[in-house]
Design a protein around this motif. Structure first.
Motif, short mmCIF file in Angstrom:
data_model
loop_
_atom_site.label_atom_id
_atom_site.label_comp_id
_atom_site.label_asym_id
_atom_site.label_seq_id
_atom_site.Cartn_x
_atom_site.Cartn_y
_atom_site.Cartn_z
N VAL A 121 -24.91 -110.79 -13.67
CA VAL A 121 -26.02 -110.38 -14.51
C VAL A 121 -25.81 -108.92 -14.94
N GLN A 122 -25.30 -108.10 -14.04
CA GLN A 122 -24.93 -106.72 -14.39
C GLN A 122 -23.92 -106.72 -15.54
N ASP A 123 -23.00 -107.67 -15.50
CA ASP A 123 -21.97 -107.75 -16.55
C ASP A 123 -22.58 -108.11 -17.91
N VAL A 124 -23.67 -108.84 -17.92
CA VAL A 124 -24.36 -109.12 -19.19
C VAL A 124 -25.02 -107.82 -19.66
N LYS A 125 -25.58 -107.11 -18.72
CA LYS A 125 -26.25 -105.86 -19.04
C LYS A 125 -25.28 -104.84 -19.64
N ASN A 126 -24.10 -104.73 -19.05
CA ASN A 126 -23.15 -103.73 -19.56
C ASN A 126 -22.21 -104.29 -20.63
N GLY A 127 -22.51 -105.48 -21.11
CA GLY A 127 -21.79 -106.02 -22.26
C GLY A 127 -20.45 -106.68 -21.97
N LYS A 128 -20.11 -106.81 -20.68
CA LYS A 128 -18.83 -107.44 -20.34
C LYS A 128 -18.88 -108.95 -20.52
N LEU A 129 -20.07 -109.53 -20.39
CA LEU A 129 -20.24 -110.97 -20.56
C LEU A 129 -21.34 -111.23 -21.58
N ASP A 130 -21.23 -112.36 -22.30
CA ASP A 130 -22.29 -112.72 -23.24
C ASP A 130 -23.47 -113.37 -22.53
N ALA A 131 -23.20 -114.13 -21.49
CA ALA A 131 -24.28 -114.91 -20.88
C ALA A 131 -23.97 -115.27 -19.44
N VAL A 132 -25.03 -115.57 -18.69
CA VAL A 132 -24.90 -116.09 -17.33
C VAL A 132 -25.71 -117.38 -17.26
N VAL A 133 -25.16 -118.40 -16.65
CA VAL A 133 -25.90 -119.65 -16.42
C VAL A 133 -26.23 -119.72 -14.94
N ILE A 134 -27.53 -119.75 -14.64
CA ILE A 134 -27.98 -119.68 -13.24
C ILE A 134 -29.34 -120.37 -13.11
N ASP A 135 -29.76 -120.64 -11.89
CA ASP A 135 -31.04 -121.31 -11.63
C ASP A 135 -32.22 -120.53 -12.22
N SER A 136 -33.23 -121.28 -12.68
CA SER A 136 -34.36 -120.70 -13.42
C SER A 136 -35.09 -119.55 -12.72
N ALA A 137 -35.57 -119.76 -11.52
CA ALA A 137 -36.39 -118.71 -10.88
C ALA A 137 -35.56 -117.46 -10.61
N THR A 138 -34.32 -117.67 -10.16
CA THR A 138 -33.43 -116.54 -9.88
C THR A 138 -33.04 -115.83 -11.17
N GLY A 139 -32.74 -116.63 -12.20
CA GLY A 139 -32.39 -116.06 -13.50
C GLY A 139 -33.51 -115.20 -14.04
N LYS A 140 -34.73 -115.71 -13.90
CA LYS A 140 -35.89 -114.96 -14.38
C LYS A 140 -36.05 -113.67 -13.60
N ALA A 141 -35.94 -113.76 -12.27
CA ALA A 141 -36.10 -112.57 -11.43
C ALA A 141 -35.04 -111.52 -11.78
N LEU A 142 -33.79 -111.95 -11.91
CA LEU A 142 -32.71 -111.00 -12.19
C LEU A 142 -32.80 -110.45 -13.61
N ALA A 143 -33.23 -111.29 -14.56
CA ALA A 143 -33.37 -110.84 -15.94
C ALA A 143 -34.46 -109.78 -16.05
N GLU A 144 -35.56 -110.03 -15.38
CA GLU A 144 -36.68 -109.09 -15.43
C GLU A 144 -36.28 -107.73 -14.88
N LYS A 145 -35.60 -107.76 -13.74
CA LYS A 145 -35.17 -106.51 -13.09
C LYS A 145 -34.21 -105.72 -13.95
N ASN A 146 -33.46 -106.41 -14.81
CA ASN A 146 -32.39 -105.74 -15.56
C ASN A 146 -32.66 -105.66 -17.05
N GLY A 147 -33.88 -105.97 -17.45
CA GLY A 147 -34.22 -105.87 -18.87
C GLY A 147 -33.47 -106.85 -19.75
N LEU A 148 -33.18 -108.03 -19.23
CA LEU A 148 -32.46 -109.04 -20.01
C LEU A 148 -33.41 -110.17 -20.38
N LYS A 149 -32.90 -111.11 -21.15
CA LYS A 149 -33.78 -112.19 -21.59
C LYS A 149 -33.23 -113.56 -21.21
#
Ligand code: ARG
Length: 236
Positions: free
Chosen positions: A157-185
Motif C-alpha cells: 500500500v505504501q508503494d501505491v502511495k509513493n507511485g511505485k505501484l498502480d494498485a493493490v488487491v486486498i481484502d475489503s476491511a483491511t484495504g479500507k483501513a490501510l487506504a484511509e490511513k494513507n490517503g488512498l482510495k
C-alpha cells in the motif's frame, strides 16, 4: 516459559499473522499482550469457553495452515478465507465474517475503475499467499512481471502511495483501513470479486475444539457481538 505447541496445556494457542487490521495487528496496549483486533477479541472468547488462557503466535501468513495441521498451534484465527484448497488441509469453523477483495489506488487515479482495468498493463501488488494473490494470478491472469508479492499489505500500500505501484488487491476491511490511513482510495468490483467467508481453522479431526469454537461463534453472532466488534474496530 509456556509450553508452546502443547495442545493439552493450560494455554489455547492461536496462530495468526498480525499485519491485517482491523482483524489482527500489534499495538502497545492490546487485548492480549501487544495484540489487538476483531479476531483477538473472538479468540479471547473461545479461550474463555474452553477454560484456557489465550496465547498468540505471530507468523507469516503463508505458514499458518501448516502450523495448525502439524499441531504447532491449536487454531488459526487470521481473517482466513475458508477456501476449497485450504479445506484439504484443515477443518474450518462456521463463517464469522463476509468479505471480498477491493482495489486500492491513488486518490487521483481515474483509469482503474474495475478489475478488468488491471489487465491494462497496470502494476499490481498483492500479499503472498492471500486470496488476492490467487485471484490476480489465476482469475485475472495478470502478467507475472506486473505483479509484486509482498509479505505485508502495508508495504505494497505504501508503494501505491509513493507511485511505485498502480494498485493493490486486498481484502475489503483491511484495504479500507490501510487506504484511509494513507490517503488512498478504494475501487470495488463486486462482479469480478466474489464474496469470501472468514472462518477459524483447526487441525483436521479436532472436533472437540471445533465444536467449542462454533458454539462461541454462534453465541457471539446471536448477541450481535461480532457485528459490534466489526463496527468498533472499523473506527479505530
Ligand atoms: N482473507 C485472505 C486470505 O484468507 C487474507 C487473510 C490475511 N490474514 C492475515 N492475518 N494476514 O487469504
Amino acid at each position: 516459559a509456556a509450553l508452546a505447541g502443547c495442545g493439552s496445556s493450560d494455554k489455547l494457542i492461536m496462530g495468526t499473522n498480525a499485519a491485517f487490521p482491523p482483524f489482527e495487528y500489534t499495538t502497545s496496549q492490546g487485548l492480549v499482550g501487544e495484540f489487538d483486533g476483531i479476531d483477538v477479541a473472538i479468540a479471547n472468547k473461545i479461550a474463555e469457553n474452553v477454560g484456557k488462557e489465550l496465547q498468540i503466535e505471530d507468523m507469516e501468513f503463508d505458514g499458518l495452515v501448516a502450523s495448525v495441521s502439524t499441531g504447532k498451534v491449536d487454531m488459526v484465527v487470521a481473517g482466513m478465507t475458508a477456501t476449497d484448497e485450504r479445506k484439504q488441509s484443515v477443518d474450518f469453523s462456521d463463517p464469522y465474517y463476509v468479505a471480498s477483495q477491493v482495489i486500492v489506488v491513488a486518490p487521483d487515479n481515474t483509469d482503474i475503475t474495475s478489475a478488468e482495468d488491471l489487465k491494462n498493463d497496470k502494476t499490481v501488488g498483492v500479499v503472498l499467499g492471500y486470496t488476492g494473490d490467487n485471484i490476480v494470478t489465476n482469475d485475472l491472469q495478470l502478467a507475472e512481471d506486473k505483479v509484486t508479492r509482498a509479505n505485508r499489505g502495508i508495504d505494497i500500500v505504501q508503494d501505491v502511495k509513493n507511485g511505485k505501484l498502480d494498485a493493490v488487491v486486498i481484502d475489503s476491511a483491511t484495504g479500507k483501513a490501510l487506504a484511509e490511513k494513507n490517503g488512498l482510495k478504494i475501487v470495488e468490483d463486486p462482479q469480478a470479486f466474489e464474496t469470501e467467508e472468514y472462518a477459524i481453522a483447526v487441525k483436521k479431526g479436532n472436533t472437540e475444539l471445533l465444536d467449542k469454537i462454533n458454539e462461541t461463534l454462534s453465541e457471539m453472532k446471536a448477541s450481535g457481538e461480532i457485528e459490534q466488534l466489526a463496527m468498533e474496530y472499523d473506527e479505530k
